[in-house]
Design a protein around this motif. Structure first.
Motif, short mmCIF file in Angstrom:
data_model
loop_
_atom_site.label_atom_id
_atom_site.label_comp_id
_atom_site.label_asym_id
_atom_site.label_seq_id
_atom_site.Cartn_x
_atom_site.Cartn_y
_atom_site.Cartn_z
N LYS A 327 0.88 -1.27 -0.09
CA LYS A 327 0.17 -0.09 -0.10
C LYS A 327 0.90 1.42 0.05
O LYS A 327 0.61 2.22 -0.86
CB LYS A 327 -0.77 0.07 1.17
CG LYS A 327 -2.14 -1.01 1.04
CD LYS A 327 -2.97 -0.93 2.34
CE LYS A 327 -4.08 -2.07 2.13
NZ LYS A 327 -5.09 -1.86 3.36
N ASN A 328 2.10 1.28 0.66
CA ASN A 328 2.90 2.70 0.59
C ASN A 328 3.59 2.73 -0.55
O ASN A 328 3.41 3.68 -0.78
CB ASN A 328 3.79 2.18 1.71
CG ASN A 328 3.29 2.42 3.28
OD1 ASN A 328 2.36 2.94 3.50
ND2 ASN A 328 4.05 1.70 4.21
N LYS A 331 0.82 4.35 -2.79
CA LYS A 331 0.64 5.71 -2.36
C LYS A 331 1.71 6.43 -3.10
O LYS A 331 1.61 7.82 -3.19
CB LYS A 331 0.38 5.92 -0.89
CG LYS A 331 -0.80 5.04 -0.66
CD LYS A 331 -1.06 5.43 0.97
CE LYS A 331 -2.26 4.95 1.66
NZ LYS A 331 -2.48 4.89 3.05
N GLN A 352 -2.13 9.45 -11.11
CA GLN A 352 -2.53 9.14 -9.99
C GLN A 352 -2.98 10.55 -9.03
O GLN A 352 -2.48 11.62 -9.09
CB GLN A 352 -1.33 8.50 -9.03
CG GLN A 352 -1.78 8.01 -7.65
CD GLN A 352 -0.48 7.12 -6.90
OE1 GLN A 352 0.52 7.13 -7.59
NE2 GLN A 352 -0.75 6.80 -5.81
N ILE A 354 -4.87 11.83 -5.15
CA ILE A 354 -5.16 11.16 -3.85
C ILE A 354 -6.71 10.59 -3.73
O ILE A 354 -6.93 9.38 -3.01
CB ILE A 354 -5.27 12.43 -2.76
CG1 ILE A 354 -3.83 12.67 -2.89
CG2 ILE A 354 -5.77 11.92 -1.38
CD1 ILE A 354 -3.74 14.25 -1.97
N GLY A 357 -6.99 7.35 -6.72
CA GLY A 357 -6.06 6.27 -6.89
C GLY A 357 -5.31 6.23 -8.24
O GLY A 357 -5.21 7.43 -8.78
#
Length: 361
Positions: A327-328, A331, A352, A354, A357
C-alpha cells in the motif's frame, strides 16, 4: 396521454406506446441516422429506451452517441413506494437472438442507476454483443461510458455492468464507479465474458459477487482477448476461479500494464490476486507491468498460499510475471512510474491522485 408519476406506462417491447414519468410523452426516434458517421443522438432516458427497442427489433448495426448524462431510474428500478419493480431489458437481447454489432460512444457521459434483477443469462446495459460491422467489416466498439450506482443481480450466468458477453469488440474507456454486480457464474465488473476483443483503459470500482465460478473485477472470463491499461478497485467474491482482473483464462489472452487492488475471496479455492485459473491449453501472456496490491486481502478457505495467478491447469501456460506492491508503494507513486515505463513526457497512460488512486488516462 395519461400521466402516471413514477410508473413506466409503455410496453417496453414497442416504441409507439406511452412513456410516463410524471409528465407523459411518447418515445420517438432521436436525431441522427444511426450510422457510425451520423449516430443516433441519445440525450434522455427515452432516447436510450428507443435505441434499445430499435436494436432488439433487429437493427443490429445501429450506432448511437450520448449527448448528456442519463439517469435510468425511471426506466428500471426496484419495487418501493407503491411502484412495481422494473428490470432493464438489455440492448442486444440474446433471449430474442439479437447480437448487436454497431458502435456506441458515451462521449464521457454518465449512465446512472442501471437496475437489473433477472433469471436470464447475458445481462448488462448490453446483453450479447457479437460480430464485425458490415459491410465495412471492421471491429465494433463501445467507448467512453461512465456508470454510477449500478445494481445488477440475477440467478444465471454472463453478467456485467456494460455487457454480459462481448465478442470481436473494442471496449475503450469504460468506467464503473460504484454499485454491485451479483449473479451465478461468468461475472465481471465490466463484462461477463470477453472473446476475441480488446479492453483498454477500463476501470471497475463496483463489488462483484458470484455463487459459482469465473468471477473477475474486469471480466469473469477471457478468451483470445487483450486487456490493456485497466484497473480494478472492486472487491471480488465467489465460489471458485476468482481473480482481480479475470476469474478464468479459457483461451490465449494478454494482460498488459494493468492493476488490481481490491480484496479477493473464494468460499472454496482457486482465488488469485490477478487471475484465478488458466485453463487447459490456454496461454496467458503478462506484458509490461501487471500490478496488484500485495497487502490486500485474498481469502481462500482451503488454501492459505497467496498467488497472483492461482492455478494453471495441465497444458496451460503463463509467460511473464505479475508484480506485487505494498500500500505504501502504491501511495508513493512508484507503481504509476512503473506502469508508464518511466515516461514523463506527457505521453504516459496512467496518472494518480489522492481521491481516486491510480487510473488510466
Amino acid at each position: 396521454c395519461t400521466s402516471l408519476k413514477g410508473v413506466i406506462a409503455f410496453d417496453e417491447n414497442h416504441v409507439d406506446k406511452t412513456y410516463a414519468n410524471g409528465e407523459g410523452y411518447f418515445t420517438k426516434q432521436p436525431d441522427g441516422k444511426g450510422t457510425q458517421a451520423s449516430p443516433y443522438l441519445i440525450g434522455t432516458i427515452t432516447d436510450l429506451v428507443w435505441f434499445r427497442n430499435h436494436v432488439n427489433e433487429g437493427n443490429l448495426e445501429a450506432c448511437a452517441k450520448l449527448t448528456a448524462d442519463i439517469d435510468m431510474s425511471t426506466a428500471c428500478h426496484p419495487a418501493g413506494d407503491g411502484v412495481e419493480e422494473l428490470s432493464w431489458t438489455p440492448i442486444s437481447d440474446e433471449n430474442k437472438n439479437i447480437n448487436w454489432r454497431g458502435f456506441f460512444d458515451g462521449d464521457g457521459h454518465t449512465i446512472s442507476n442501471l437496475y437489473i434483477n433477472s433469471q436470464s443469462s447475458y445481462q448488462g446495459l448490453f446483453g450479447y454483443i457479437s460480430g464485425l460491422s458490415y459491410p465495412e467489416n471492421v471491429r465494433s466498439a463501445i467507448k467512453n461510458v461512465v456508470f454510477e450506482n449500478v445494481n445488477v443481480k440475477g440467478t444465471s450466468n454472463f453478467y456485467g455492468a456494460l455487457a454480459g458477453y462481448a465478442y470481436t469488440f473494442d471496449i475503450i474507456g469504460v468506467t464503473v464507479n460504484s454499485g454491485t454486480i451479483e449473479a451465478e457464474s461468468i461475472i465481471g465488473g465490466i463484462i461477463g465474458n470477453a472473446g476475441n476483443s480488446n479492453l483498454k483503459s477500463c476501470v471497475n470500482r463496483a463489488s462483484v459477487t458470484g455463487t459459482g465460478s469465473g468471477i473477475g473485477g474486469i471480466c469473469g472470463e477471457l478468451n483470445s482477448t487483450l486487456v490493456s491499461q485497466c484497473a480494478n478497485y472492486g472487491n471480488v467474491k465467489g465460489y471458485t476461479q476468482i481473480g482481480g482482473i479475470a476469474g478464468e483464462i479459457s483461451k490465449n489472452t494478454t494482460i498488459e500494464n494493468s492493476i488490481t487492488v481490491g480484496d479477493i475471496a473464494s468460499s472454496t479455492y482457486i482465488a488469485g490476486w490477478v487471475v484465478g485459473q488458466v485453463s487447459q491449453n490456454a496461454t496467458l501472456t503478462i506484458s509490461g507491468v501487471v500490478a496488484y496490491n500485495s497487502d490486500m486481502k485474498c481469502d481462500d478457505t482451503d488454501v492459505t498460499t497467496y498467488k497472483a495467478i492461482y492455478k494453471i491447469l495441465d497444458g496451460g501456460s503463463v509467460t511473464g510475471e505479475c508484480t506485487g506492491y505494498t500500500k505504501n508503494q502504491l501511495k508513493s507513486g512508484e507503481t504509476v512510474i512503473q506502469l508508464n515505463g518511466g515516461k514523463t513526457d506527457g505521453t504516459q497512460a496512467w496518472y494518480q491522485n489522492i481521491d481516486n488512486g491510480i487510473t488510466p488516462d
